[in-house]
Design a protein around this motif. Structure first.
Motif, mmCIF file in Angstrom:
data_model
loop_
_atom_site.group_PDB
_atom_site.id
_atom_site.type_symbol
_atom_site.label_atom_id
_atom_site.label_comp_id
_atom_site.label_asym_id
_atom_site.label_seq_id
_atom_site.Cartn_x
_atom_site.Cartn_y
_atom_site.Cartn_z
ATOM 1 N N MET A 151 44.743 -4.003 10.259
ATOM 2 C CA MET A 151 43.541 -4.035 11.085
ATOM 3 C C MET A 151 43.576 -2.916 12.114
ATOM 4 N N TYR A 152 42.454 -2.225 12.197
ATOM 5 C CA TYR A 152 42.331 -1.159 13.175
ATOM 6 C C TYR A 152 41.140 -1.475 14.044
ATOM 7 N N ARG A 153 41.186 -1.066 15.295
ATOM 8 C CA ARG A 153 40.035 -1.365 16.148
ATOM 9 C C ARG A 153 38.907 -0.377 15.898
ATOM 10 N N SER A 154 39.247 0.778 15.336
ATOM 11 C CA SER A 154 38.214 1.777 15.090
ATOM 12 C C SER A 154 38.462 2.485 13.766
ATOM 13 N N HIS A 155 37.399 2.723 13.024
ATOM 14 C CA HIS A 155 37.484 3.521 11.798
ATOM 15 C C HIS A 155 36.695 4.809 12.021
ATOM 16 N N GLU A 205 45.942 2.207 15.958
ATOM 17 C CA GLU A 205 44.706 1.541 16.373
ATOM 18 C C GLU A 205 43.476 2.123 15.699
#
Ligand SMILES: Cc1cc2nc3c(=O)[nH]c(=O)nc-3n(C[C@H](O)[C@H](O)[C@H](O)COP(=O)(O)O)c2cc1C
Ligand code: SF4
Ligand code: SF4
Ligand code: SF4
Ligand code: FES
Ligand code: FES
Lengths: 117, 597
Positions: B3-7, B40
């Motif tokens: 899981m990343y907070r931003s793509h 992140e």
């Protein structure tokens, strides 16, 4: 692939990882990232939040940053948004961040003592 | 779970590669690593997002911010300000033509708002090298549904009822083609994907292959199930190495997950796909030539019938479909025929991808419902004509098509309306030309192209197009004769009626359609030795405006044939008998004193 059901199961897991790519989110946490927010430890708060969201599998929550909101003395500071309801938490540290995820996001409980007065 | 907070999506389509998105991506990754944001923030390389003229383009999620025309050094600010602090870098946002306000999210861009993306639903949004991202967006569910819940007949009926027609040019109903092939005696049967994309200016097939290769594989497997084939071939031109690479990877990932190969979805159905790379001759896109080429023979057309549905690859019943056609299939199976048929016009259902090119502000790929007007496509989505010039015509269907003048801009675009206007949908290339384009010259450009690409097998095409080209060349050089127009028409109809394959049969179309709408331009060239668009260099007359000329003498020094006369500081003149119309004086004059008529 043995069956459609197996594919669907795989899809559901994979979709969690793609949630960040949606343009709109019902639930979000925005951490204030002004200069003083970062100095006060906002970066660590973001990291803890991301970890906690991962662990609790809350991929539908968008984790974002906002720029300075002008409340230097109460940083780190974050805003939890669920639908139309917005709650601002101030002086958040790593422990509080985890609590906010567990209590507010997962149980819908607003932790009044930590909110902005 | 990852899981990343931003793509961060970085377009790596052909357009953006040519504006050096690779360096941007490298710089972006380096800056992300410097700030230790790599756990992140995820960087994803995608296929073409559409607005190629704005490249390199990047989208940042979850907020959906759209940055354009990035340089490697811009990425530092994006990482420091946006990814770290959540501050959008306004400087790097797009301001649409005709507007003064910057647009933050792609959803606010009219270019995207007006589109309905079905064939392009994933291109620009997913990592084409990840089967997982495809699956997350319902990939291979249509195949699973077809294999485990539908009979082959039901699949055929669904495609038939959707109204989908071939996107490769001819617009033949896809379901009917599948039905004929399913019913044809003979075995084994084959599925062939036509990824030759020869129309200059069109690049939607390439974008789909590079941006969403699994959508094509899935559709081929569905077709295989519907017609009773267990083998498919994709014929890709060699000029598309990245498409070939991504397809290879997709095929091997598909096999790994058991989405291709033996006993798929535990139903006993097996299907596999092979890639064949073609040398990139235009005629090899014609289906019988293409099949010959896959068989290892010379890529030359043969007469039809028999059609490939009866006797295709190695004489066996074969479905041959275009890339974009196939890219619609999975969505039709998932959402149903009525859903697809609810979009478009009476006889042309669904959406169509157009490649906007030429003198339009927003060049790139757009997908709109059939029946959208040319005006909407060119002016609302395309942002109108470059540099405040006047629209003159749009060429659709490439070298097999024709032009449409301003009077018909409100025509809803579908197969039939374009045919009525004397052109074709073709593969969806739209070349927009402005007042500075000479229509005789435009026709000459396309005729030159087909004359060059003619395989030479039959005389009308081989010799006829050469004669036509010679006539056009003399018209544009001021040597046109009375009767040339009639001769062009006679040759055109002769070639159309007797050429063996579609290349020759459609080769005269650009000439016929420019004659239909711009006959006066031909006449002006022939009778008055004038090019109304002032584009044919040999038909221009150069002269110097005495009021504007400062007598600086620059042009006189530059003139290769000593045609400029005059004393210093006094207005100069051009000796028309000596002038060879090279245009040098006009380029050199700083005072815009040299005029052409
Ligand atoms: C000269 C010529 C070139 C063609 N080039 C292509 C091409 O590049 N790609 C394509 O899909 N179809 C091309 N076609 C059309 C194909 O012959 C065929 O009709 C098409 O691939 C069928 O697929 P569809 O029914 O899905 O459109 C060409 C036809 C002709 C006559
Ligand atoms: S029409 Fe032209 S391209 Fe087609 S077979 Fe004849 S010569 Fe070859
Ligand atoms: S360059 Fe222009 S201004 Fe100078 S002499 Fe020639 S026409 Fe006149
Ligand atoms: S067009 Fe060329 S040849 Fe004619 S006057 Fe100008 S520079 Fe000389
Ligand atoms: S930097 Fe902290 S409130 Fe502005
Ligand atoms: S290639 Fe990047 S937008 Fe088309």
């Amino acid at each position: 692939m043995k069956s459609l059901a197996e594919l669907d199961k795989l899809r559901d897991t994979l979709q969690q990882e793609m949630k960040a790519r949606q343009g709109e989110h019902d639930v979000s946490i925005a951490v204030s990232m002004g200069t003083c927010g970062i100095a006060a430890g906002a970066r660590e708060v973001v990291k803890v939040l991301l970890n906690e969201l991962k662990e609790q599998e809350l991929s539908y929550v968008a984790l974002t940053q906002t720029s300075c909101v002008g409340l230097c003395r109460q940083e780190p500071l974050l805003e939890v948004k669920m639908g139309d309801e917005k709650v601002i938490y101030v002086n958040v540290d790593q422990e509080k961040a985890k609590e906010i995820v567990r209590r507010h996001l997962m149980r819908g409980e607003i932790i009044k003592e930590w909110t902005a007065s | 779970m990852e899981m990343y907070r931003s793509h961060v999506l970085v377009c790596a389509g052909a357009g953006c590669i040519s504006s050096d998105c690779k360096s941007v991506q490298q710089a972006l990754l380096a800056n992300i690593n410097d700030l230790r944001l790599d756990n992140e923030v995820k960087v994803v390389e995608t296929g073409c997002m559409g607005p190629c003229d704005l490249g390199p383009v990047v989208m940042v999620f979850p907020d959906g911010v759209f940055y354009r025309k990035l340089k490697p050094e811009d990425t530092r600010e994006i990482v420091n300000e946006h990814l770290l602090k959540g501050k959008v870098v306004t400087r790097l946002l797009h301001t649409p033509v005709g507007s003064t306000e910057k647009v933050t999210s792609i959803n606010e861009l009219e270019f995207f708002q007006r589109q309905t993306r079905i064939a392009l639903r994933n291109t620009g949004l997913i990592n084409p090298e990840s089967v997982e991202e495809y699956i997350a967006r319902d990939g291979y569910r249509a195949l699973g549904k077809a294999l485990s819940q539908m009979t082959p007949e039901e699949v055929v009926i669904t495609i038939k009822e959707s109204g989908l027609r071939g996107r490769g040019g001819a617009g033949f109903p896809t379901g009917l083609k599948w039905q004929f092939t399913a019913a044809a005696p003979g075995s084994p049967k084959y599925v062939v994907c036509n990824a030759d994309e020869g129309d200059p200016g069109a690049f939607m097939d390439r974008s789909i292959l590079e941006g969403d290769p699994h959508s094509v594989l899935e559709a081929m497997a569905i077709c295989g199930y519907a017609i009773g084939a267990d083998k498919g071939y994709i014929y890709v031109r060699a000029e598309y190495p990245l498409a070939v690479e991504r397809l290879e990877l997709a095929i091997s990932k598909g096999r790994e997950y058991g989405l291709l190969g033996e006993n798929m979805f535990g139903t006993g159905f097996s299907f596999d796909v092979e890639i064949r790379v073609g040398a990139g001759a235009f005629v090899c896109g014609e289906e019988t030539a293409l099949l010959a080429s896959i068989e290892g023979q010379r890529g030359e057309p043969r007469p039809k019938p028999p059609f490939p549905a009866q006797e295709g690859l190695w004489g066996k019943p074969t479905v041959i479909n275009n890339v974009e056609t196939l890219a619609n299939i999975a969505q039709i199976i998932l959402n149903g025929a009525p859903w697809y048929a609810s979009m478009g016009t009476e006889k042309s259902k669904g959406t169509k991808v157009f490649a906007l090119a030429g003198k339009v502000n927003n060049t790139g790929l757009v997908e709109v419902p059939m029946g959208t007007t040319l005006r909407d496509i060119i002016f609302d989505i395309g942002g109108g004509i470059n540099g405040g010039k006047k629209f003159k015509a749009v060429q659709t269907g490439g070298p097999s098509g024709g032009c449409i003048p301003e009077a018909y801009l409100d025509t809803p675009v579908d197969y039939d309306s374009l045919n009525e206007l004397g052109t074709i949908m073709g593969s969806g290339g739209m070349i927009i030309v402005d007042e500075d384009t000479c229509m005789v010259d435009l026709a000459k450009f396309f005729l030159d192209f087909v004359q060059d690409e003619s395989c030479g097998k039959c005389a009308p095409c081989r010799i006829g197009t050469k004669r036509m080209l010679e006539i056009l060349e003399r018209i544009t050089s001021g040597q046109g004769r009375e009767g040339d127009i009639e001769l062009l028409e006679e040759l055109s109809y002769g070639i159309k009626n007797s050429a063996l394959c579609g290349l020759g049969q459609t080769a005269p179309n650009p000439v016929l359609s420019t004659l239909r709408y711009f006959r006066h331009e031909y006449e002006a060239h022939i009778r008055d030795h004038k090019c109304p668009a002032s584009a044919c260099p040999e038909l221009l007359t150069y002269y110097i405006d005495p009021r504007a000329c400062k007598g600086c003498g620059v042009c006189s020094k530059a003139c290769p044939s000593d045609a400029v006369l005059g004393e210093k500081k006094k207005p100069h003149t051009i000796d028309l008998n000596k002038c060879i119309k090279c245009g040098t004086c006009k380029q050199k004059c700083k005072f815009d004193a040299v005029i052409t008529v």
